[in-house]
Design an enzyme around this catalytic site. Structure first.
Site, PDB file in Angstrom:
ATOM      1  N   TYR A 126      54.820  97.418  81.073  1.00 54.21           N
ATOM      2  CA  TYR A 126      55.304  98.797  81.222  1.00 54.21           C
ATOM      3  C   TYR A 126      56.571  98.841  82.078  1.00 54.21           C
ATOM      4  CZ  TYR A 126      50.647  99.791  79.437  1.00 54.21           C
ATOM      5  OH  TYR A 126      49.510  99.808  78.669  1.00 54.21           O
ATOM      6  N   HIS A 176      46.456  91.788  77.095  1.00 53.81           N
ATOM      7  CA  HIS A 176      47.139  92.973  76.567  1.00 53.81           C
ATOM      8  C   HIS A 176      47.467  92.845  75.069  1.00 53.81           C
ATOM      9  CE1 HIS A 176      50.409  96.152  77.799  1.00 53.81           C
ATOM     10  NE2 HIS A 176      49.618  96.598  76.849  1.00 53.81           N
TER      11      HIS A 176
END
Ligand code: NAD
Length: 323
Positions: A61, A124
């Protein structure tokens, strides 16, 4: 601010008690456009004051910016939150599921997050790796991280729910996070993941209850992967709610929070007003008539999902993005 009483649920076999609304930190990394960091800090403070204790972030992110900012904003508050981060994804197309990278990744994340440990360490977007590498390298690497005392539990995250299920059946993990798969437009996670999660006592984390903004009055950003007909149905549903004096985001939150199979629901919240809106609906019920009307509007596009990751990991009914 109207503070509803926060509700907590147990995150599967981790035993952690987590707030039903969880803090999604991706916008702190300016992942979806620039943000005011001071406002981001106020959003984090407001979330904690409202009883939100689950914080989700990832090195991906803002290409590390979200972790850096969250680490700064949680300074002095670390012990009052349950912190989850991820590994193996570092850029839009930048994945590395190798053991070596994951063992280094946790140390980099902990440094940015200004802490010695995270509660949940997740691989992820597992659909971008081969199941072989995820099972033989990535998950064992996360287990090593737990043994080293740098994380307490191991999780996987991703979009295609059947792939998450296949991996969860074969691996020793504690949590599954999926996004855009349990909300007013898609309930596949309930059908595919909930029975297994119950059987194995896995903690289920539901991300993107607003379907990455499709279920808001602002509407979707340009990059949104959903097919046009899904976006159109969502916009029609939002307009219908508006005409009834209801913000569709409130209805969308009420709908997901009512399902106790999901311990926490993550919403991206870099703005105080978003924290306030999402907290205020905790413990309230959706108007059943309006909910039924919205479900009728979105019925033709329910559970329409898109291709994400390696083709071999796609859900059987997946269609091309933006098709
Ligand atoms: P979302 O779809 O629920 O929200 C999308 C955006 O809507 C937010 O970023 C925010 O800008 C806006 N918003 C928030 N509250 C609102 C409200 N009440 N009214 C109107 N707009 C509002 O969720 P999301 O941001 O896509 O995902 C939430 C979090 O889940 C992420 O920040 C991330 O931490 C996690 N997540 C993880 C994965 C993964 O691991 N693969 C994928 C997606 C999301």
């Amino acid at each position: 601010m109207v503070v509803a009483e926060m509700i907590y649920r147990v995150l599967g076999k981790t035993g952690l008690k987590v707030s039903v609304v969880g803090y999604g930190a991706s916008p702190l990394g300016a992942e979806f456009g620039t943000i005011d960091p001071a406002e981001g800090k106020r959003a984090v403070d407001t979330a904690i004051a409202a009883g939100i204790n689950y914080f989700d972030v990832a090195p991906y992110y803002g290409r590390t910016l979200a972790e850096t900012r969250l680490g700064e904003f949680l300074e002095g508050k670390r012990k009052s939150v349950v912190l989850a981060t991820k590994c193996a994804r570092y850029d839009v197309k930048g994945f590395d599921f190798s053991q070596k990278r994951i063992l280094a990744s946790i140390d980099e994340s902990l440094k940015r997050l200004r802490t010695d440990w995270v509660e949940v360490f997740q691989v992820h977007d597992v659909e971008y790796g081969t199941n072989k590498q995820v099972l033989e390298e990535a998950i064992p690497a996360c287990q090593k991280v737990v043994k080293a005392g740098k994380a307490r539990f191991v999780g996987i995250t991703g979009y295609p729910v059947h792939n998450l299920k296949r991996l969860a059946e074969q691996a020793e993990i504690d949590t599954i996070l999926t996004y855009c798969r349990y909300n007013l437009l898609d309930t596949a996670a309930e059908e595919v993941l909930v029975p297994l999660a119950k059987e194995r006592k896995l903690g289920l984390i539901n991300a993107s209850p607003l379907h990455m903004r499709a279920l808001t009055n602002t509407g979707v950003p340009e990059w949104h992967p959903a097919p046009g007909r899904v976006v159109e149905a969502a916009a029609k549903a939002a307009a219908h709610c508006k005409a009834r004096g209801v913000d569709i985001a409130d209805l969308a939150m009420q709908f997901v929070l009512a399902n106790e199979a999901f311990a926490t629901t993550l919403v991206g919240m870099s703005k105080v007003r978003h924290v306030e809106s999402n907290v205020k609906v905790v413990g309230t019920k959706a108007d059943p008539k309006l909910l039924a009307e919205i479900q009728e509007i979105v019925k033709p596009v329910m559970n329409v999902c898109w291709r994400e990751g390696l083709p071999e990991n796609d859900d059987p009914n997946a269609v091309d993005k933006r098709s």
